[in-house]
Design a protein around this motif. Sequence first.
Motif, mmCIF file in Angstrom:
data_model
loop_
_atom_site.group_PDB
_atom_site.id
_atom_site.type_symbol
_atom_site.label_atom_id
_atom_site.label_comp_id
_atom_site.label_asym_id
_atom_site.label_seq_id
_atom_site.Cartn_x
_atom_site.Cartn_y
_atom_site.Cartn_z
ATOM 1 N N SER A 74 1.042 6.719 -9.067
ATOM 2 C CA SER A 74 2.254 5.922 -8.820
ATOM 3 C C SER A 74 2.188 5.264 -7.450
ATOM 4 O O SER A 74 1.857 5.918 -6.457
ATOM 5 C CB SER A 74 3.502 6.808 -8.895
ATOM 6 O OG SER A 74 3.664 7.360 -10.173
ATOM 7 N N ILE A 75 2.541 4.004 -7.376
ATOM 8 C CA ILE A 75 2.571 3.306 -6.095
ATOM 9 C C ILE A 75 3.737 3.816 -5.252
ATOM 10 O O ILE A 75 4.806 4.145 -5.773
ATOM 11 C CB ILE A 75 2.677 1.775 -6.297
ATOM 12 C CG1 ILE A 75 2.547 1.037 -4.953
ATOM 13 C CG2 ILE A 75 3.974 1.395 -7.001
ATOM 14 C CD1 ILE A 75 2.467 -0.475 -5.093
ATOM 15 N N ILE A 76 3.534 3.927 -3.953
ATOM 16 C CA ILE A 76 4.571 4.353 -3.014
ATOM 17 C C ILE A 76 5.373 3.123 -2.597
ATOM 18 O O ILE A 76 4.814 2.140 -2.106
ATOM 19 C CB ILE A 76 3.951 5.021 -1.773
ATOM 20 C CG1 ILE A 76 3.136 6.255 -2.168
ATOM 21 C CG2 ILE A 76 5.026 5.387 -0.758
ATOM 22 C CD1 ILE A 76 3.938 7.342 -2.817
ATOM 23 N N THR A 77 6.682 3.154 -2.786
ATOM 24 C CA THR A 77 7.556 2.026 -2.453
ATOM 25 C C THR A 77 8.798 2.526 -1.720
ATOM 26 O O THR A 77 9.066 3.731 -1.668
ATOM 27 C CB THR A 77 8.003 1.270 -3.719
ATOM 28 O OG1 THR A 77 8.893 2.125 -4.470
ATOM 29 C CG2 THR A 77 6.818 0.887 -4.592
ATOM 30 N N THR A 78 9.588 1.589 -1.203
ATOM 31 C CA THR A 78 10.854 1.967 -0.557
ATOM 32 C C THR A 78 11.862 2.467 -1.584
ATOM 33 O O THR A 78 12.811 3.165 -1.225
ATOM 34 C CB THR A 78 11.451 0.776 0.201
ATOM 35 O OG1 THR A 78 11.559 -0.343 -0.692
ATOM 36 C CG2 THR A 78 10.590 0.383 1.385
ATOM 37 N N PRO A 394 10.424 -6.162 7.539
ATOM 38 C CA PRO A 394 10.120 -6.629 6.182
ATOM 39 C C PRO A 394 8.633 -6.933 5.990
ATOM 40 O O PRO A 394 8.069 -6.666 4.929
ATOM 41 C CB PRO A 394 10.974 -7.893 6.055
ATOM 42 C CG PRO A 394 12.145 -7.635 6.951
ATOM 43 C CD PRO A 394 11.566 -6.892 8.123
ATOM 44 N N GLY A 395 7.992 -7.467 7.039
ATOM 45 C CA GLY A 395 6.561 -7.756 6.945
ATOM 46 C C GLY A 395 5.730 -6.492 6.842
ATOM 47 O O GLY A 395 4.759 -6.431 6.085
ATOM 48 N N ASN A 396 6.113 -5.459 7.620
ATOM 49 C CA ASN A 396 5.420 -4.169 7.545
ATOM 50 C C ASN A 396 5.492 -3.609 6.128
ATOM 51 O O ASN A 396 4.479 -3.193 5.552
ATOM 52 C CB ASN A 396 6.067 -3.149 8.484
ATOM 53 C CG ASN A 396 5.941 -3.484 9.954
ATOM 54 O OD1 ASN A 396 6.810 -3.138 10.740
ATOM 55 N ND2 ASN A 396 4.882 -4.156 10.352
ATOM 56 N N ILE A 397 6.710 -3.600 5.563
ATOM 57 C CA ILE A 397 6.933 -3.022 4.240
ATOM 58 C C ILE A 397 6.171 -3.795 3.168
ATOM 59 O O ILE A 397 5.522 -3.196 2.294
ATOM 60 C CB ILE A 397 8.440 -2.976 3.928
ATOM 61 C CG1 ILE A 397 9.141 -2.012 4.894
ATOM 62 C CG2 ILE A 397 8.687 -2.561 2.484
ATOM 63 C CD1 ILE A 397 10.656 -2.100 4.867
ATOM 64 N N LYS A 398 6.224 -5.109 3.243
ATOM 65 C CA LYS A 398 5.538 -5.939 2.261
ATOM 66 C C LYS A 398 4.039 -5.653 2.247
ATOM 67 O O LYS A 398 3.395 -5.717 1.192
ATOM 68 C CB LYS A 398 5.780 -7.418 2.576
ATOM 69 C CG LYS A 398 5.105 -8.375 1.604
ATOM 70 C CD LYS A 398 5.359 -9.817 2.016
ATOM 71 C CE LYS A 398 4.609 -10.778 1.093
ATOM 72 N NZ LYS A 398 4.793 -12.193 1.510
ATOM 73 N N ASP A 399 3.485 -5.321 3.410
ATOM 74 C CA ASP A 399 2.047 -5.086 3.495
ATOM 75 C C ASP A 399 1.687 -3.611 3.602
ATOM 76 O O ASP A 399 0.670 -3.243 4.174
ATOM 77 C CB ASP A 399 1.447 -5.872 4.667
ATOM 78 C CG ASP A 399 1.010 -7.263 4.228
ATOM 79 O OD1 ASP A 399 1.831 -7.961 3.611
ATOM 80 O OD2 ASP A 399 -0.141 -7.635 4.477
ATOM 81 N N GLY A 400 2.530 -2.742 3.039
ATOM 82 C CA GLY A 400 2.115 -1.369 2.809
ATOM 83 C C GLY A 400 2.619 -0.302 3.740
ATOM 84 O O GLY A 400 2.309 0.876 3.538
ATOM 85 N N LEU A 401 3.407 -0.650 4.781
ATOM 86 C CA LEU A 401 3.940 0.374 5.695
ATOM 87 C C LEU A 401 5.367 0.677 5.262
ATOM 88 O O LEU A 401 6.320 0.037 5.702
ATOM 89 C CB LEU A 401 3.872 -0.114 7.141
ATOM 90 C CG LEU A 401 2.450 -0.377 7.662
ATOM 91 C CD1 LEU A 401 2.495 -0.919 9.087
ATOM 92 C CD2 LEU A 401 1.599 0.883 7.595
ATOM 93 N N ILE A 402 5.511 1.672 4.392
ATOM 94 C CA ILE A 402 6.760 1.914 3.685
ATOM 95 C C ILE A 402 7.791 2.666 4.522
ATOM 96 O O ILE A 402 8.989 2.412 4.423
ATOM 97 C CB ILE A 402 6.478 2.692 2.376
ATOM 98 C CG1 ILE A 402 5.468 1.920 1.514
ATOM 99 C CG2 ILE A 402 7.757 2.938 1.600
ATOM 100 C CD1 ILE A 402 5.881 0.504 1.188
#
Length: 547
Positions: A74-78, A394-402
Amino acid sequence: MKKTIQIHEKDNVLVALSHLSKGETIIHDNVEINLKQEVPAKHKFTVKALMKGDLIIMYGNVVGKAKIPLPEGSIITTQNTSHQTSSFGKKKSDINWKAPLIEKYRNQTFLGFHRQDGQVGTANYWLVIPLVFCENRNVEVIKQAFEEELGFAKSNPYKSLVKQMKAMYTEGKMDEFDRLGFEQGSITTSDKFFKNIDGIKFLTHQGGCGGTRQDSESLCALLAGYIHNPNVAGATVLSLGCQNAQSQILEQKLKKLNPTFSKPLIILEQQKEGTEQQLLSEAIKKTFLGMIEADKMVRKPAGLDKLTVGLECGGSDGFSGISANPAVGHASDLIVALGGKTILSEFPELCGVEQELIDRCVEEKTAERFSQLMQAYSKAAEAVGSGFDMNPSPGNIKDGLITDAMKSAGAAKKGGTSPITDVLDYTEYAVRSGLNLLCTPGNDVESTTAMAASGANIMLFTTGLGTPTGNPISPVIKISSNTTLAKRMPDIIDIDAGGIISGEKTISEVGEEILDYIILVASGKVKTKAVMLDQDDFIPWKRGVSL
């Protein structure tokens, strides 16, 4: 190239090094993992099934908690993961550091500017500073008077673009706008009048009066750090006279940094000088005479132990903590092993790795101070409804830093593995060799502004998304976490660490490449992209909550 990487043997997530499709099978430790969703490069997915409330481990640290049951793959997401960290307390273990091999660098030197107090600059700047925002306009007038006449002004290639657009509009050729451009090589610098001065820098800000008295005192301490920085030859300070940030406070802060302070320092007060014309004429004449003396300085060899290197990241992505940050960490370890100083800042981005850093402190009191500063900062943020968990952009989250803990675990890699010799509060100056922790916000410019005030004579700045951040007095070397960024934004990137992701280079190889580049920049043989762009970012922190 490998498709995934497990950063630490304890991790229960893998990082996708390239785009992975839904239904694709990944083999890890001889076990097949079927991906439940597509996983973009830089993002993470579970190695095994997790129940609601289970901890997510990355870099060997707790970086999150499952909000819902997560099957393996499973992918890790917010949406399915929340911020979570481990607790921290007193120092638990002794330091057992294995320093990197330094034979290659043991006898190397850089060409720097030797100051009377023993510091060595990597550049030679004159500063013009206002003590209060009321003097910003006067600083700008002096800037206009000096820069072009002394050969520090750069031509603006976009002026010709506007000129062409005016002509086309007048001639009714609006449809040709899209084809307009300018020659990439059209930014030129005229011959400098003062050959040994790298520039005259004009710092403006919105502080000095209003706010709290503590803000003004902090501003004076920050400006004193800039004047004391070895990259600065002297300074001109403009005061209105009635503001909170009095010139006497600035002088006291300078004496605290160096009781025998001897650099040329010109302080002028507008309410004493009289008319604006009298103030500006006096400031310009005295500044010119001071620069004549500064120009007499020449570069001479200095040991690498005279380097004080700031460590920064901004616009981070999911690769930053795997490539650029650990490569910078290796460079930091090399500098520390050679007797130099490094500075790791951004306390909101050390959330979750506190215990590891506490255990690396050489003294118990140093560890306690770090713990106290982190707890005070965290409580202040929570008091206004902005905890550290809100740090990722938002940029961090979009590129994998959840989560912030995930971001922090990677950001801390910039500090390498060396012992922590000192912990500094905002505006305190680095005097101990080794790795220093400096309390600053995670905000890129507030942090880099602070590191220069704490003595950084050069900075390393990693980025995965791309940011042009620079500093007025301390050259900033920009390192990209991935090759795609380095190719897309070559005007701001100095070194590409993407070879670590592709497997073409090791962390230690890129770390040595970074140190080699530091020596060239410190010697004035190479200009960083930020310097070439005149990216002179300067934002004082008012000690309010800033993540």
